[in-house]
Design a protein around this motif. Structure first.
Motif, mmCIF file in Angstrom:
data_model
loop_
_atom_site.group_PDB
_atom_site.id
_atom_site.type_symbol
_atom_site.label_atom_id
_atom_site.label_comp_id
_atom_site.label_asym_id
_atom_site.label_seq_id
_atom_site.Cartn_x
_atom_site.Cartn_y
_atom_site.Cartn_z
ATOM 1 N N GLN A 288 -55.541 9.522 -9.756
ATOM 2 C CA GLN A 288 -55.429 8.324 -10.583
ATOM 3 C C GLN A 288 -54.570 7.238 -9.941
ATOM 4 O O GLN A 288 -54.388 6.171 -10.530
ATOM 5 C CB GLN A 288 -54.872 8.703 -11.963
ATOM 6 N N TRP A 345 -51.102 1.148 -13.741
ATOM 7 C CA TRP A 345 -52.273 0.908 -14.587
ATOM 8 C C TRP A 345 -52.773 2.206 -15.213
ATOM 9 O O TRP A 345 -53.113 2.239 -16.399
ATOM 10 C CB TRP A 345 -53.369 0.242 -13.767
ATOM 11 N N ALA A 346 -52.806 3.293 -14.431
ATOM 12 C CA ALA A 346 -53.239 4.588 -14.961
ATOM 13 C C ALA A 346 -52.276 5.080 -16.042
ATOM 14 O O ALA A 346 -52.697 5.635 -17.064
ATOM 15 C CB ALA A 346 -53.339 5.618 -13.836
ATOM 16 N N LYS A 349 -52.931 3.090 -19.311
ATOM 17 C CA LYS A 349 -54.134 3.536 -20.020
ATOM 18 C C LYS A 349 -53.869 4.858 -20.745
ATOM 19 O O LYS A 349 -54.278 5.043 -21.900
ATOM 20 C CB LYS A 349 -55.303 3.692 -19.044
ATOM 21 N N MET A 352 -51.593 4.248 -23.834
ATOM 22 C CA MET A 352 -52.264 3.639 -24.978
ATOM 23 C C MET A 352 -53.270 4.581 -25.638
ATOM 24 O O MET A 352 -53.456 4.558 -26.849
ATOM 25 C CB MET A 352 -52.967 2.346 -24.546
ATOM 26 N N ASN A 353 -53.898 5.419 -24.840
ATOM 27 C CA ASN A 353 -54.916 6.319 -25.391
ATOM 28 C C ASN A 353 -54.339 7.592 -25.980
ATOM 29 O O ASN A 353 -54.891 8.145 -26.941
ATOM 30 C CB ASN A 353 -55.936 6.687 -24.304
ATOM 31 N N VAL A 373 -51.136 -4.754 -15.832
ATOM 32 C CA VAL A 373 -50.877 -4.389 -17.234
ATOM 33 C C VAL A 373 -50.456 -5.621 -18.027
ATOM 34 O O VAL A 373 -50.970 -5.884 -19.116
ATOM 35 C CB VAL A 373 -49.786 -3.302 -17.318
#
Length: 441
Positions: A288, A345-346, A349, A352-353, A373
Motif C-alpha cells: 500500500q 494516503w493509504a 483511506k 476513514m473506512n 489528503v
C-alpha cells in the motif's frame, strides 16, 4: 404488536446512539467492549437488585432474583463485568510502591477490604478480584486470546501469525480499561520534531483534552518526543490508569506504531510513565506504499526519496501492518497521520473506512506525505470535514472534525418521537418546538 418497540430501537435509535453510548452489563460486557463501550455497573449490587426489576405489591419478584443469584454463585459472571467499584478498589492495590502520577487511588489495603466487605486479609468474596500480578497476567492472557480470536474471525482467510512478544498484543476491558505492557528502565532524553512551543504541539494537546476524546492513534512514534509527547500531556489527566510492575490499564490512552527498532525502544522507555502504548509494527502493508510512478518527479529526484524510499520499503516488508486491527478493536477518537512519507494516503483511506475517528490530524500538509489528503478533504469532501485548527511551524498542519452523517453535531440534538395512531400529541410537540427560542443555535 409484540417486539415492535425492540425493532424500533434496533433500526432507528441504535444506529444513532451507538456512536456515543455507554452500556452497563453484568454478564457479557467483555463480548462487546471496546467496539461498544460496555462495562460493569458503576455501583455495588445489593442483594438481588437489578435493572428492570419487577415489583409486585411493593416486593421484587423472587423468581428473577433467584435466577440472578444462581448465575452469580455459579461463577458465570466474567471478572471484567463485576461491579466497577469492586474492581477499581482492588485495581488500585496493583500500583507500584513509588506510584505513577496518574495511577489509581492509593487507599490502604485495610480500607479497601472494608469496602469489599471484610477486614484486611479476610479473603472474603471479592478479595481476589485482582489478587496481585499473577491474576492480572491471567486476565491479560485471557484477553489476548479473545483478541486473537476476534482478529481471526474478522478475516477467516488470514493464517494465524506468531507475534514477537505479548507486549505487542492489545488487551481490553479489565475494570473498564484497556491494558497493555510497558517497558521499564532509565528514561532517555526527549527527542522529537514537534516541540511544546510549536503551534501544532499546542493543538495536539488541546484536541486530546476534548471531552469526546479518549483513544488516540498516531501512525508513527519515531523517538516519542514529538506528537506522542504532546498527546500524552493532553490526555493523561483523564487516563484513569491502574498500574502494576508490568501493565498499564487505562480508560484513555495513546497508541503509536513504529518499525525502526532504535526509535521504538527509545520511545517505550521515554513513555514508561505515561498512558502511551508503543506498538512494534507498520500501519499498512508494503503493497500500500505509494508506487514510484505515482510520486511526482521532483519528489523522486529529492534527497528524502533517495535516502529513505527503498529503506522504508524494506522495513515495511518485514513488519506486520496493524492499523486496521487496532482500529477495529479500540475505535479511536483521533487519528494523526504523521508517519511514513509514502503511506499517508493509504493510512487516510483506512482511517476513514475502518477507524472512523471523530478527528483527523495531518502533519506536513505541504509535502507528499499528506498533501493529497489535504487536497481531497478541502476540494472533494468539504461538507464532511470541519476545520478545528490549522497553522504552520516549520511545516504546515491541519486538524479536522469528521462530520459523520449519522453523528449529531457538537451542539446539536435529535428528537425521536414514539407515537400511536393518534397524532395530536405529535402535532403539539412540533408546534412547541417551532415556537421555542434556541438562542444562537
Amino acid at each position: 404488536p409484540y417486539m415492535k418497540d425492540m425493532d424500533f430501537l434496533s433500526y432507528e435509535v441504535w444506529p444513532i446512539a451507538k456512536k456515543s453510548a455507554l452500556q452497563h452489563d453484568a454478564f457479557s460486557c467483555n463480548n462487546y467492549y471496546p467496539r461498544a463501550d460496555s462495562r460493569g455497573f458503576p455501583t455495588l449490587r445489593r442483594g438481588g437488585e437489578h435493572v428492570g426489576s419487577v415489583f409486585i405489591d411493593g416486593k421484587i419478584r423472587q423468581d428473577d432474583v433467584d435466577i440472578l443469584l444462581d448465575a452469580l454463585r455459579s461463577g458465570r459472571q466474567p471478572r471484567q463485568c463485576r461491579d466497577r467499584n469492586l474492581v477499581e478498589v482492588k485495581a488500585s492495590t496493583l500500583s507500584d510502591a513509588d506510584g505513577m502520577p496518574w495511577s489509581s487511588s492509593s487507599q490502604s489495603s485495610s480500607s479497601m477490604a472494608a469496602v469489599l466487605g471484610g477486614g484486611a486479609g479476610s479473603g472474603g468474596d471479592g478479595a481476589n478480584v485482582w489478587g496481585g500480578e499473577d491474576a492480572l497476567d491471567q486476565n491479560y492472557d485471557q484477553m489476548r486470546r479473545e483478541f486473537d480470536g476476534f482478529q481471526q474471525s474478522s478475516n477467516p482467510n488470514r493464517p494465524p501469525r506468531q507475534e514477537e512478544q505479548d507486549m505487542y498484543k492489545p488487551i481490553a476491558n479489565i475494570g473498564g480499561r484497556t491494558c497493555f505492557k510497558y517497558t521499564k528502565g532509565d528514561k532517555p532524553e526527549r527527542q522529537g520534531q514537534i516541540t511544546s512551543d510549536t503551534t501544532f504541539g499546542a493543538a495536539l494537546r488541546d484536541v486530546a483534552r476534548r471531552p469526546d476524546v479518549k483513544r488516540i492513534v498516531e501512525t508513527g512514534a519515531w523517538y516519542g518526543g514529538g506528537s506522542t509527547h504532546e498527546f500524552a500531556e493532553g490526555i493523561k489527566d483523564k487516563a484513569n490508569c491502574a498500574t502494576n510492575s508490568t501493565h498499564h490499564c487505562c480508560e484513555a490512552f495513546v497508541v503509536s506504531f513504529e518499525v525502526f527498532e532504535p526509535a521504538l525502544e527509545h520511545a517505550r522507555l521515554y513513555h514508561q510513565d505515561n498512558p502511551v502504548w508503543i506498538v512494534k509494527g507498520s500501519t499498512v502493508g508494503v503493497d500500500q506504499m505509494a508506487k514510484e510512478k505515482d510520486i511526482p518527479e521532483e519528489e523522486r529526484n529529492g534527497e528524502h526519496f533517495q535516502l529513505y524510499y527503498e529503506r522504508d520499503k524494506e522495513l515495511m516488508g518485514r513488519a506486520t501492518p496493524k492499523l486496521e486491527k487496532f482500529c477495529n478493536f479500540i475505535r479511536p477518537d483521533v487519528v494523526l497521520i504523521d508517519g511514513n512519507e509514502y503511506t499517508g494516503w493509504a493510512e487516510f483511506k483506512l482511517a476513514m473506512n475502518t477507524c472512523r475517528p471523530r478527528y483527523i490530524a495531518l502533519h506536513d500538509t505541504g509535502t507528499f506525505k499528506t498533501k493529497k489528503v489535504e487536497k481531497f478533504i478541502r476540494n472533494k469532501k468539504p461538507e464532511l470535514f470541519e476545520v478545528v485548527a490549522s497553522g504552520k511551524d516549520a511545516v504546515s498542519w491541519s486538524i479536522y472534525r469528521y462530520m459523520q452523517p449519522d453523528v449529531i453535531g457538537e451542539h446539536g440534538f435529535r428528537i425521536i418521537v414514539l407515537t400511536q395512531r393518534r397524532y395530536s400529541s405529535l402535532g403539539r410537540l412540533l408546534k412547541s418546538i417551532d415556537g421555542a427560542d434556541y438562542g444562537d443555535a
